[in-house]
Design a protein around this motif. Structure first.
Motif, PDB file in Angstrom:
ATOM      1  N   MET A   2      15.714   2.119   8.674  1.00  0.00           N
ATOM      2  CA  MET A   2      16.090   0.965   9.026  1.00  0.00           C
ATOM      3  C   MET A   2      15.013   0.654  10.353  1.00  0.00           C
ATOM      4  N   LYS A   3      14.542  -0.551  10.458  1.00  0.00           N
ATOM      5  CA  LYS A   3      13.622  -0.845  11.694  1.00  0.00           C
ATOM      6  C   LYS A   3      14.304  -2.076  12.342  1.00  0.00           C
ATOM      7  N   VAL A   4      14.420  -1.969  13.719  1.00  0.00           N
ATOM      8  CA  VAL A   4      15.031  -2.798  14.648  1.00  0.00           C
ATOM      9  C   VAL A   4      13.877  -3.302  15.544  1.00  0.00           C
ATOM     10  N   MET A   5      14.086  -4.792  15.930  1.00  0.00           N
ATOM     11  CA  MET A   5      13.275  -5.502  16.833  1.00  0.00           C
ATOM     12  C   MET A   5      14.247  -5.912  17.918  1.00  0.00           C
ATOM     13  N   ILE A   6      14.233  -5.481  18.947  1.00  0.00           N
ATOM     14  CA  ILE A   6      15.014  -6.020  20.057  1.00  0.00           C
ATOM     15  C   ILE A   6      14.370  -7.137  20.901  1.00  0.00           C
ATOM     16  N   MET A   7      14.866  -8.483  20.940  1.00  0.00           N
ATOM     17  CA  MET A   7      14.283  -9.383  21.597  1.00  0.00           C
ATOM     18  C   MET A   7      14.571  -9.586  23.037  1.00  0.00           C
TER      19      MET A   7
END
Length: 266
Positions: A1-6
């Protein structure tokens, strides 16, 4: 699982640290969109190359997008990232006051989770209330809740209006606790204790009381009766609270916070 935190402020950093510490997500799989990638203080083992300042098509590759910017910055962010999003991605928002409908309209995405965490998430003892759009299925909701629970505990609510109520209670709640603690510390100092002694007295009293309440099935009112013996010292203090309508003031204050949360979201 890949997560992008804005956004990589307090909440963005908290999520990154919690995901990595719990081994729920590897450091290499966490990316962040920040104002200035060259000025990021990264103590979490996330590769520096995972921090970017300009949205690119790479955003399309992430399973979960976490919106951790200030509510007033969301409009500008939405314009920048909208072209790179896809309908299979889950959007997790921690922005106070920004509704599911507003996020869906500005990003043109349907799988959205809106949450309200509080500041103790920074030490893994947070309380988060969250809700989701109808496009989020049970499996996806379970994944999101597991992510949220790396920072403490959570409650799922179907009624989105309760997110604003949670803002007033658990979101703002730590400040109410600190306010009461500070008042007791001042009283202890006026009664003759040193500042360090007063702080220890009050801090330990709060921690012990919460642990005691959590360890039993007794209600708060039942515990009050146990402490406040008839004609004793506690009873005198409680009479002052009642005479000054402290309970009413607290309820009024929480409702004022709730009204402000509603105003911010309108």
């Amino acid at each position: 699982m890949k997560v992008m935190i804005m956004g990589f402020g307090n909440m963005g950093k908290t999520y990154a640290n919690s995901f990595i510490s719990s081994r729920f997500i590897k450091a290499n799989d966490i990316h962040a969109l920040v104002r200035d990638a060259n000025k990021i203080s990264n103590d979490y083992g996330i590769p520096n190359s995972n921090f970017v300042s300009v949205p690119t098509n790479e955003i399309n590759q992430f399973d979960i997008i976490i919106l951790a910017v200030k509510p007033q910055d969301f409009d500008a962010l939405a314009v920048g990232i909208k072209p790179f999003l896809n309908q299979n991605q889950m959007i997790l928002s921690v922005m106070a006051g920004v509704t599911l409908a507003s996020i869906e309209k500005k990003l043109e995405c349907t799988k959205i989770v809106r949450s309200m965490p509080n500041i103790p998430t920074q030490i893994g003892k947070g309380m988060t209330v969250f809700t989701a759009s109808s496009a989020v299925d049970r499996k996806e909701l379970f994944i999101i809740q597991n992510l949220i629970n790396t920072t403490g505990k959570s409650i799922y609510v179907e009624n989105e209006k309760l997110i604003d109520a949670a803002t007033a209670i658990s979101g703002s709640g730590p400040a109410y606790v600190f306010y009461f603690m500070n008042s007791m510390i001042k009283a202890a100092s006026e009664l003759g204790f040193s500042q360090s002694e007063a702080e220890l007295l009050v801090n330990q009293t709060f921690m012990g009381s919460v642990d005691l309440q959590n360890s039993s099935a007794l209600s708060n009112l039942e515990w009050i009766k146990k402490v406040a013996s008839k004609g004793g010292t506690t009873e005198q203090a409680l009479k002052v609270f009642e005479e000054n309508l402290v309970e009413d003031a607290i309820i009024k204050a929480v409702k004022a916070a709730n009204n402000r949360a509603l105003e911010l979201g309108s």
